[in-house]
Design an enzyme around this catalytic site. Structure first.
Site, PDB file in Angstrom:
ATOM      1  N   HIS A  58     -22.556  45.421  28.007  1.00 42.78           N
ATOM      2  CA  HIS A  58     -21.526  44.945  27.078  1.00 42.78           C
ATOM      3  C   HIS A  58     -21.465  45.776  25.803  1.00 42.78           C
ATOM      4  O   HIS A  58     -20.391  45.951  25.221  1.00 42.78           O
ATOM      5  CB  HIS A  58     -21.731  43.468  26.764  1.00 42.78           C
ATOM      6  CG  HIS A  58     -21.186  42.565  27.817  1.00 42.78           C
ATOM      7  ND1 HIS A  58     -19.837  42.384  28.014  1.00 42.78           N
ATOM      8  CD2 HIS A  58     -21.801  41.830  28.768  1.00 42.78           C
ATOM      9  CE1 HIS A  58     -19.644  41.561  29.018  1.00 42.78           C
ATOM     10  NE2 HIS A  58     -20.813  41.208  29.499  1.00 42.78           N
ATOM     11  N   GLU A  81     -15.245  38.803  41.456  1.00 41.97           N
ATOM     12  CA  GLU A  81     -16.507  39.331  40.943  1.00 41.97           C
ATOM     13  C   GLU A  81     -17.687  38.981  41.841  1.00 41.97           C
ATOM     14  O   GLU A  81     -18.806  39.427  41.599  1.00 41.97           O
ATOM     15  CB  GLU A  81     -16.780  38.762  39.543  1.00 41.97           C
ATOM     16  CG  GLU A  81     -15.693  39.075  38.534  1.00 41.97           C
ATOM     17  CD  GLU A  81     -15.785  38.215  37.301  1.00 41.97           C
ATOM     18  OE1 GLU A  81     -16.368  38.681  36.310  1.00 41.97           O
ATOM     19  OE2 GLU A  81     -15.274  37.080  37.331  1.00 41.97           O
ATOM     20  N   ASN A 110     -17.717  45.417  37.346  1.00 41.52           N
ATOM     21  CA  ASN A 110     -19.038  45.433  36.703  1.00 41.52           C
ATOM     22  C   ASN A 110     -19.976  44.418  37.344  1.00 41.52           C
ATOM     23  O   ASN A 110     -21.132  44.727  37.659  1.00 41.52           O
ATOM     24  CB  ASN A 110     -18.909  45.148  35.205  1.00 41.52           C
ATOM     25  CG  ASN A 110     -18.023  46.153  34.500  1.00 41.52           C
ATOM     26  OD1 ASN A 110     -17.690  47.194  35.061  1.00 41.52           O
ATOM     27  ND2 ASN A 110     -17.636  45.861  33.286  1.00 41.52           N
ATOM     28  N   CYS A 112     -10.127  45.392  36.337  1.00 36.18           N
ATOM     29  CA  CYS A 112     -10.407  45.454  34.904  1.00 36.18           C
ATOM     30  C   CYS A 112     -11.849  45.843  34.615  1.00 36.18           C
ATOM     31  O   CYS A 112     -12.276  45.817  33.461  1.00 36.18           O
ATOM     32  CB  CYS A 112     -10.074  44.130  34.227  1.00 36.18           C
ATOM     33  SG  CYS A 112     -10.974  42.720  34.887  1.00 36.18           S
TER      34      CYS A 112
END
EC number: 2.7.3.9
Length: 570
Positions: A189, A431, A454, A502
């Site tokens: 992050h 995800e 991610n 994204c």
């Protein structure tokens, strides 16, 4: 001169003095004191220093943000001067002959426990105020220094073990020219926020905080992942020239700002930006984004002492929707938990927080935490082209439950006479591997998918993206992972639904050709990557990239995939 090799996290080159952002050791022992008056004077001096520290923070916050944020520091100043807190500390020192550190800890802990036990949001927030101020006073008693990112008033490069999302959100890019961390990877992050702030950053040095001292001259090369500590004059000149070349290339890309993103053979795809606050809008528009593919709403909740009100959230969403002037804005509902914690919203400690009670799981349980931002979003929907998506969806029932709550709030607002847009698309993040495997089922009920690479990569490969020891397994180009992406895109297109991405992979130069070939409709990335990616996509043919993607899905290793991409686009 010392040279450190590390991971490039955010493009650019910065040259400035080091500012060590290292949390001090605030441990102490209980001791018996003979001179009570001297001990009480130590406390008085620490209180005075804390007040001197807080007043400028209040003024700077008032200038940069608003009176509401500055009120946090006003509350802290009231704690410093609160006789009901300070009096008992001095009394404990006098009655028991204990040191000021111990008396401070004992008395403040009692008040914190008292306030936390009250079923009142305002009083619970006071507990956070006392904790924060107590740490500041304790640091001064121990001769330590608690770093404060919002108080930086000269141009520096931050050196830290790591930066939390809330700490990174407080960085002022007028003064923070870059940062270096000991730990983390390109998808941590702190790295993501570095790109959002458009400041050069490198992570995963391992030794930055033990090697670099306050005031050292640093060069941060966020392009190649290098740090130079107290460089020679020749190295400084070389990097000044390199920085100029980088700015020249950026100027060339800037000619594409007002162009649409169209492939060499005429296929249009959408390039959108990831943002964390309305303050990011300027960069989004400056870099020519065709929309916002991810608005991380949790950053509205960070760097503060209490929950943002519905009206405050409404204003933030309205600002973004109006600012994008009808372009699509995809807003993700709260993704708290994992590594994103709030001091005023205590969560149970978990063995595996990334696999635990976070995001939609937390929101479905604590529904008012969910309903308040949903109402704000729905009220703001009339000001632009809003799309809403839910994070960390694992089952179709979770999606149905979340959507039902959204529609329930929509009906309540309409019944109260509030205007709500009739054209809000409702989608979800992909995800979790289970979601990708069941994409054909989800595609019948969602309006769109957004692939969050991610998390999806780390869950697919069972490799913590923050753990350098298994970083070799964090493989965006692994054929198994690419097959999951293909499954999601194929399932969506079968139902005439669109798919965005994204995660950081969407702006990766090697990944973009593959994703174009796999049929991705929307690429959402850090604003600074948009023009570079647009330049690349204009040189690629969808037909050729489809052939590349087909080949990539048939090989055995990530290395083979990367080699095929390099051969195809050289």
């Amino acid at each position: 001169m010392t040279h450190l090799a590390c991971i490039a996290a955010s493009d650019g080159i910065a040259i400035a003095k080091a500012y060590r952002f290292v949390q001090p050791n605030l441990t102490f022992s209980q001791t018996t004191v003979q001179d009570v008056q001297a001990e009480q004077q130590r406390l008085a001096a620490a209180l005075a220093k804390t007040e001197q520290e807080l007043r400028p923070s209040k003024q700077q916050t008032l200038k940069k943000f608003s009176a509401e944020e500055a009120a946090i520091f006003e509350a802290h100043l009231l704690v410093v001067k609160d006789s009901e807190l300070i009096g008992p500390i001095n009394q404990k020192t006098a009655d028991e002959g204990v040191n000021a550190e111990f008396a401070l800890h004992e008395v403040s802990s009692m008040f914190v426990a008292l306030f936390e036990s009250m079923d009142d949001e305002y009083m619970s927030a006071r507990a956070s105020d006392i904790k924060d101020v107590t740490n500041r006073i304790l640091a001064h008693l121990l001769g330590a220094h608690i770093p404060n990112p919002s108080s930086i008033s000269e141009q520096v490069i931050i050196v830290a073990n790591d930066l939390t999302p809330s700490e990174t959100a407080q960085l002022d890019r007028n003064f923070v020219l870059g940062f270096i961390t000991d730990i983390g990877g390109r998808t941590s992050h702190s790295a993501i926020m570095g790109r959002s702030l458009e400041i050069p950053a490198v992570v995963g040095t391992g030794v930055a905080t033990t090697t670099i001292q306050d005031g050292d001259i640093l060069i941060v090369d966020g392009l190649s992942g290098q740090v130079f500590v107290n460089p020679t004059a020749d190295v400084i000149v070389s990097y000044q020239e390199k920085a100029q070349s980088y700015h020249t290339q950026q100027a060339e890309w800037s000619t594409l700002v007002n162009e649409q993103t169209v492939s060499k053979d005429g296929v249009h795809v959408e390039l959108a930006a990831n943002i964390g606050s309305p303050g990011d809008l300027e960069g989004v528009l400056r870099h020519g984004a065709e929309g916002i593919g991810l608005y991380r709403t949790e950053f509205l909740y960070m760097g503060r002492e209490n929950l943002p009100s519905e009206d405050e959230q409404f204003t933030a969403y309205q600002t973004v929707l109006e600012g994008m002037q009808g372009k699509p804005v995809v807003i993700r509902t709260l993704d708290l938990g994992g590594d994103k914690h709030l001091p005023y919203l205590p969560l149970q400690e978990e063995m595996n927080p990334f696999l635990g009670h976070r995001a939609i799981r937390l929101c479905l349980e604590q529904q008012e935490l969910f309903r308040t931002p949903l109402r704000a979003l729905l009220r703001a929907s009339v000001y632009g082209n809003l799309k809403i998506m839910f994070p960390i969806i694992a089952t179709i029932q979770e999606f149905r439950d979340a959507k039902a709550i959204l529609l329930e709030e929509q009906e309540k607002l309409k019944a109260a006479g509030e205007e709500v847009s009739a054209d809000i698309e409702i989608g979800m993040m992909v995800e979790i591997p289970a979601t990708a495997v069941m994409a054909d089922v989800f595609a019948k009920e969602v309006d769109f998918f957004s692939i969050g690479t991610n998390d999806l990569i780390q869950y697919t490969m069972a490799a913590d993206r923050m753990n350098e020891k298994v970083s070799y397994l964090y493989q965006p180009y692994n054929p198994a992972f690419l097959r999951l992406i293909q499954m999601v895109i194929h399932a969506a297109h079968q139902e005439q639904k669109w798919v965005g991405m994204c995660g950081e992979m969407a702006g990766d130069e090697l990944a973009v050709p593959l994703l174009l070939g796999l049929g991705l409709d929307e690429f959402s990335m850090s604003a600074t990557s948009i023009l570079k990616t647009r330049s690349l996509l204009k040189r690629l043919s969808v037909k050729d990239m489809q052939a590349l993607a087909t080949e990539a899905l048939q090989v055995a290793t990530a290395e083979e995939v990367m080699e095929k991409v390099k051969q195809a686009v050289k």
